[in-house]
Design a protein around this motif. Structure first.
Motif, PDB file in Angstrom:
ATOM      1  N   VAL A  23      -6.054   3.731   5.550  1.00 49.53           N
ATOM      2  CA  VAL A  23      -4.714   3.835   5.537  1.00 49.53           C
ATOM      3  C   VAL A  23      -4.114   3.375   4.584  1.00 49.53           C
ATOM      4  O   VAL A  23      -4.633   2.415   4.078  1.00 49.53           O
ATOM      5  N   ILE A  24      -2.710   3.855   4.089  1.00 46.94           N
ATOM      6  CA  ILE A  24      -2.027   3.178   2.865  1.00 46.94           C
ATOM      7  C   ILE A  24      -1.477   1.973   3.309  1.00 46.94           C
ATOM      8  O   ILE A  24      -0.602   1.824   4.289  1.00 46.94           O
ATOM      9  N   VAL A  25      -1.822   0.944   2.437  1.00 39.99           N
ATOM     10  CA  VAL A  25      -1.266  -0.109   2.676  1.00 39.99           C
ATOM     11  C   VAL A  25      -0.273  -0.707   1.744  1.00 39.99           C
ATOM     12  O   VAL A  25       0.514  -1.661   1.643  1.00 39.99           O
ATOM     13  N   LYS A  26      -0.698  -0.147   0.538  1.00 45.01           N
ATOM     14  CA  LYS A  26       0.471  -0.203  -0.681  1.00 45.01           C
ATOM     15  C   LYS A  26       0.493   0.775  -1.421  1.00 45.01           C
ATOM     16  O   LYS A  26      -0.413   1.602  -1.803  1.00 45.01           O
ATOM     17  N   VAL A  27       1.802   1.030  -2.066  1.00 44.08           N
ATOM     18  CA  VAL A  27       1.781   2.342  -2.916  1.00 44.08           C
ATOM     19  C   VAL A  27       3.180   1.959  -4.090  1.00 44.08           C
ATOM     20  O   VAL A  27       4.061   1.197  -3.619  1.00 44.08           O
ATOM     21  N   ASN A  28       3.107   2.415  -4.991  1.00 44.99           N
ATOM     22  CA  ASN A  28       4.140   2.060  -6.011  1.00 44.99           C
ATOM     23  C   ASN A  28       5.253   3.011  -6.079  1.00 44.99           C
ATOM     24  O   ASN A  28       5.177   4.192  -5.480  1.00 44.99           O
ATOM     25  N   ARG A  29       6.185   2.699  -6.541  1.00 45.55           N
ATOM     26  CA  ARG A  29       7.419   3.406  -6.752  1.00 45.55           C
ATOM     27  C   ARG A  29       7.331   4.998  -7.393  1.00 45.55           C
ATOM     28  O   ARG A  29       8.093   5.705  -7.109  1.00 45.55           O
TER      29      ARG A  29
END
Length: 388
Positions: A23-29
């Motif tokens: 599961v995605i917990v952090k993603v950049n702009r």
């Protein structure tokens, strides 16, 4: 001093971190912008859900197993799909962060846009495929060229063999002409001379009849030999030999008509010979031509109808027509009349080699003229045109 948050959010590549269960917990702009969405909208989603169908299959069969085995991978080609369905080609590098006991804590993935690289790779593949096609076409062309060369060599050899055979035929033809000209004509001349001597001596009626029959047979054989000599010369490309001289053509034609009328006393031969000038031609050959035509008309025309011989001088040419009444010449026959050995009938009373019209045609050609035939239900006419 470098702002690390800004460096992460606006890096020239995409960053995404996954929990142990993907599961995605952090993603950049940057990555969110590529996909046309906001970073917070991606949180809680599975990375698996961002992939297209082939990418999902690859994720299950290669991506996840490779991470589990070695804990990282580099430059894996994937296609992400944004909310609008637009496909984003990327290259992914991934590394797992594990605890001291080896358990997965999270996975960090770095993504680089790969549209240009994919296009370049496709271009390379296309270029390789084109090169392979060109190589196959070149191989086919070489094979075809070799086959054509082999066929050309075989054809050349065949032509050379045919040329040798043709030269051999020409040599045999010349020998044949020599045999006809010497070995047959000379003995025949001796026989004819002997018959002339015997005919001047007193003979019984039976002997005179036999001598007359032998003289006629000798003359017929001599005529056949002349025809064969003419044919052999034409086949050798020499044509009919002529000796043009100023000739009283009217007298020549009158002699031909007289001879044929004497030979056919029961037939009606009508002539109109309107030639008042001397004509430069080979009188003997023209007489042979007209004699052939007149004999042909007497043989094939209606026996109870007249045969006509008409000669006249026109502008720059002499016209001689021999015509008879009777059945017309069929078209399939007319197309072959001037070919050697062609005979309209095979009946016994109309004997010959079938060379008369062929030789007449060649005589006309040797004089620069032409021989034509016209046939309908009313009459059949052979027309000889000779320039003067």
């Amino acid at each position: 001093m470098e702002d690390l948050d800004d460096l992460y959010e606006n890096a020239p590549c995409g960053y995404v971190s996954l929990s142990a269960d993907g599961v995605i917990v952090k993603v950049n702009r940057t990555l969110a912008g590529w996909l046309g969405t906001q970073s917070f909208e991606l949180l809680g989603k599975r990375f698996y859900d961002l992939l297209n169908v082939p990418g999902k299959i690859f994720y299950e069969t290669h991506f996840a197993p490779l991470l589990r085995m070695q804990g990282y991978f580099n430059e894996v080609a994937l296609d992400l799909v944004g909310p609008d369905g637009r496909k984003l080609p990327v290259l992914a590098n991934a590394a797992e962060r594990r605890s001291s006991d080896g358990g997965v804590q999270f996975t960090r993935i770095t993504l680089f846009q790969a549209a240009d690289r994919r296009r370049y790779e496709r271009d390379l593949v296309d270029a390789k495929n084109a090169a392979d096609r060109a190589r196959r076409e070149l191989a086919d062309l070489n094979r075809t060229l070799e086959e054509r060369i082999d066929a050309g060599i075989a054809e050349r050899l065949q032509l050379e063999q045919g040329l040798l055979a043709e030269k051999e035929v020409a040599r045999l033809r010349e020998q044949f002409v020599a045999i006809l000209g010497h070995d047959l004509r000379n003995p025949l001349a001796s026989i004819s001379g002997g018959l002339n001597i015997l005919s001047r001596e007193p003979q019984t009626d039976k002997a005179r009849r036999v001598l007359t029959m032998m003289s006629q047979s000798t003359e017929r054989m001599s005529s056949l030999i002349r025809d064969m000599l003419d044919l052999a010369r034409c086949r050798a490309g020499q044509g009919i030999a002529i000796n043009p001289n100023p000739t009283d053509l009217r007298a020549v034609l009158e002699q031909v008509v007289h001879e044929l009328q004497t030979a056919h006393p029961g037939r009606d031969i009508q002539s109109s010979l309107d030639i008042e000038i001397e004509v430069r031609c080979d009188g003997g050959r023209v007489a042979q031509l007209v004699s052939n035509l007149l004999g042909n008309a007497l043989a094939h025309g209606a026996p109870d109808r007249p045969v006509t011989v008409v000669a006249a001088s026109a502008l720059n040419e002499i016209l001689i027509t021999v015509a008879n009444e009777g059945k017309p010449i069929p078209k399939h026959v007319k197309d072959h009349l001037f070919e050697p050995f062609f005979r309209v009938t095979s009946s016994a009373e109309k004997q010959g080699l079938g060379l008369g019209l062929f030789i007449s045609y060649e005589i006309a050609r040797s004089h620069g003229g032409r021989l034509e035939v016209h046939s309908d239900d009313n009459h059949t006419a052979f027309l000889f045109r000779m320039p003067v």
